[in-house]
Scaffold this motif. Sequence first.
Motif, short mmCIF file in Angstrom:
data_model
loop_
_atom_site.label_atom_id
_atom_site.label_comp_id
_atom_site.label_asym_id
_atom_site.label_seq_id
_atom_site.Cartn_x
_atom_site.Cartn_y
_atom_site.Cartn_z
N GLY A 105 0.83 -1.19 0.00
CA GLY A 105 0.00 0.00 0.00
C GLY A 105 0.86 1.24 0.00
N ILE A 106 0.25 2.38 -0.27
CA ILE A 106 0.99 3.64 -0.30
C ILE A 106 1.58 3.95 1.07
CG2 ILE A 106 0.87 6.11 -0.80
CD1 ILE A 106 0.59 4.31 -3.26
N ASP A 107 0.90 3.57 2.15
CA ASP A 107 1.43 3.81 3.49
C ASP A 107 2.78 3.12 3.69
OD1 ASP A 107 -0.68 5.41 4.15
OD2 ASP A 107 -1.77 3.88 5.30
N GLN A 108 2.90 1.91 3.14
CA GLN A 108 4.18 1.20 3.23
C GLN A 108 5.28 1.97 2.53
OE1 GLN A 108 5.29 -2.12 4.65
NE2 GLN A 108 7.03 -0.73 4.31
N LEU A 109 4.95 2.58 1.40
CA LEU A 109 5.95 3.35 0.66
C LEU A 109 6.37 4.58 1.46
CD1 LEU A 109 4.46 3.15 -2.96
CD2 LEU A 109 5.91 1.51 -1.73
N GLY A 110 5.45 5.16 2.20
CA GLY A 110 5.81 6.28 3.07
C GLY A 110 6.80 5.87 4.13
N ARG A 111 6.61 4.69 4.68
CA ARG A 111 7.56 4.18 5.68
C ARG A 111 8.91 3.84 5.04
NH1 ARG A 111 2.80 1.55 7.17
NH2 ARG A 111 3.48 -0.51 6.45
N ASP A 112 8.86 3.38 3.80
CA ASP A 112 10.11 3.12 3.08
C ASP A 112 10.90 4.41 2.89
OD1 ASP A 112 9.31 0.49 2.89
OD2 ASP A 112 8.85 0.55 0.74
N LEU A 113 10.22 5.48 2.52
CA LEU A 113 10.89 6.77 2.35
C LEU A 113 11.51 7.22 3.67
CD1 LEU A 113 11.67 9.33 0.84
CD2 LEU A 113 9.32 10.15 1.12
N LYS A 114 10.82 7.00 4.77
CA LYS A 114 11.37 7.36 6.08
C LYS A 114 12.65 6.56 6.35
CE LYS A 114 11.26 9.07 10.36
NZ LYS A 114 12.14 8.19 11.14
N ALA A 115 12.68 5.30 5.96
CA ALA A 115 13.88 4.47 6.16
C ALA A 115 15.05 5.02 5.34
CB ALA A 115 13.59 3.02 5.78
N VAL A 116 14.77 5.47 4.12
CA VAL A 116 15.82 6.03 3.28
C VAL A 116 16.34 7.34 3.90
CG1 VAL A 116 16.32 7.06 1.03
CG2 VAL A 116 15.00 4.94 1.17
N ILE A 117 15.44 8.19 4.36
CA ILE A 117 15.84 9.45 4.99
C ILE A 117 16.69 9.18 6.23
CG2 ILE A 117 14.97 11.46 6.25
CD1 ILE A 117 12.60 11.48 4.28
N ASP A 118 16.28 8.21 7.03
CA ASP A 118 17.04 7.88 8.24
C ASP A 118 18.45 7.42 7.89
OD1 ASP A 118 14.91 8.53 9.84
OD2 ASP A 118 14.27 6.45 10.17
N ALA A 119 18.58 6.73 6.76
CA ALA A 119 19.89 6.19 6.37
C ALA A 119 20.80 7.24 5.77
CB ALA A 119 19.69 5.04 5.38
#
Length: 428
Positions: free
Chosen positions: A201-215
């Motif tokens: 879902g799109i919500d999962q993609l939002g969490r993925d973006l957060k993981a990239v930003i954190d990294a």
Amino acid sequence: MSEISAADAVTAADAVTTAGWRRAGIAGAAIGVLAAGAAAGVAVERLTVGRGMRRRARLALDASGPYGSLRGLPGRAVADDGTELYYEVDEVDPDGAAPWHGSDGTDTDAGDADTDTGVAGTARTTGSRTAGNGSRRRRLFGRKEPVPVTIVFSHGYCLNQDSWHFQRAALRGLVRTVHWDQRSHGRSERGRAQADGVTVGIDQLGRDLKAVIDAVAPEGRLVLVGHSMGGMTIMALAEQYPQLVRDRVAAVAFVGTSSGKLDEVSFGLPLAGVNAVRRVLPGVLRALGSQAELVERGRRATADLFAGLIKRYSFGSRDVDPAVERFAERLIESTPIDVVAEFYPAFTEHDKSHVLPAFREVPVLVLAGDKDLVTPSSHSEAIADQLPEAELVIVPDGGHLVMLEHPETVTDRLADLLARVGAVARKS
């Protein structure tokens, strides 16, 4: 000229669905029928050209085109389900004298940046920024110590980070940028949760973006740029991490995207054709995804049909560089059919219009092509209606892949947004 009615497409699609695609030839027919149904009434002009000639032309363009060749410092972030997400970072040139990469990806002297370059059509824009391309580009090179910021580019459905080729070339070395591949796309790992049967879902993609930003950017100011599904990803990030947006996001650019109601999009088809495609498409995609290996063989066999459809639904003008057309084909062809099927339901469920006020306190660019059949410009206008201070740009003769079709217009407006937040300088 070859056409097929929506009713014929539905009948044929139902037939091949129940047959189960036992043979690769039937799988190829299923894809051809689905594609024709999605483009009911649209002539596929490439069918008039010899197959051998088309194949040789594709090989020549693949060998000579520079598109998608830009690479940065690679890394991988880990999503909350363990999926590894591939990203690349382009750091600021410490000498402050990075070359300008022209619209074909080639290097030119930064000193040539004062030269005005025309664009195809004049963008319709709300707001007071009316300076020509040359003045904006001069501002882009006007200062050697901009405010530190990281620009994170998120790509769309069935694409990868290379879809930002022109914008990446223009900003390379001038400002820190991050380009990443969404899960199951490009060089990122296939979504682990999806391998276990969890719907994406799109919500999962939002969490993925957060993981990239954190990294890659755990602190400091951010500018978020998203095309199509990438714009939806930014909205999902804001909904789940509102504090991040309030504290760290300096600006946002939404390119050819939507905040919802995608189930009402007509794709340029008459009403009867739209209703027919909507009725059969989810089931057909699921069936195709379950027979991925056979379907990929059929997909290759119907490459010319898909090339016509990709052109139809990616570009709005007739005079697109053939190498850019082929680049778009390669990007989309590289997405496995089971991934296409896996992501499709997420778009009909996507609704983030209530999230948009989270961006009212920062500069926002909303840009779309006026001939976008996938996320029509009316969807960008709806986003801008929620963000009264946003700059709305509608690009004439622009399709869904407007950043590839009209790269100078998109880069120009993006440079202006960056100048507004001090990421690059305005020259006095």
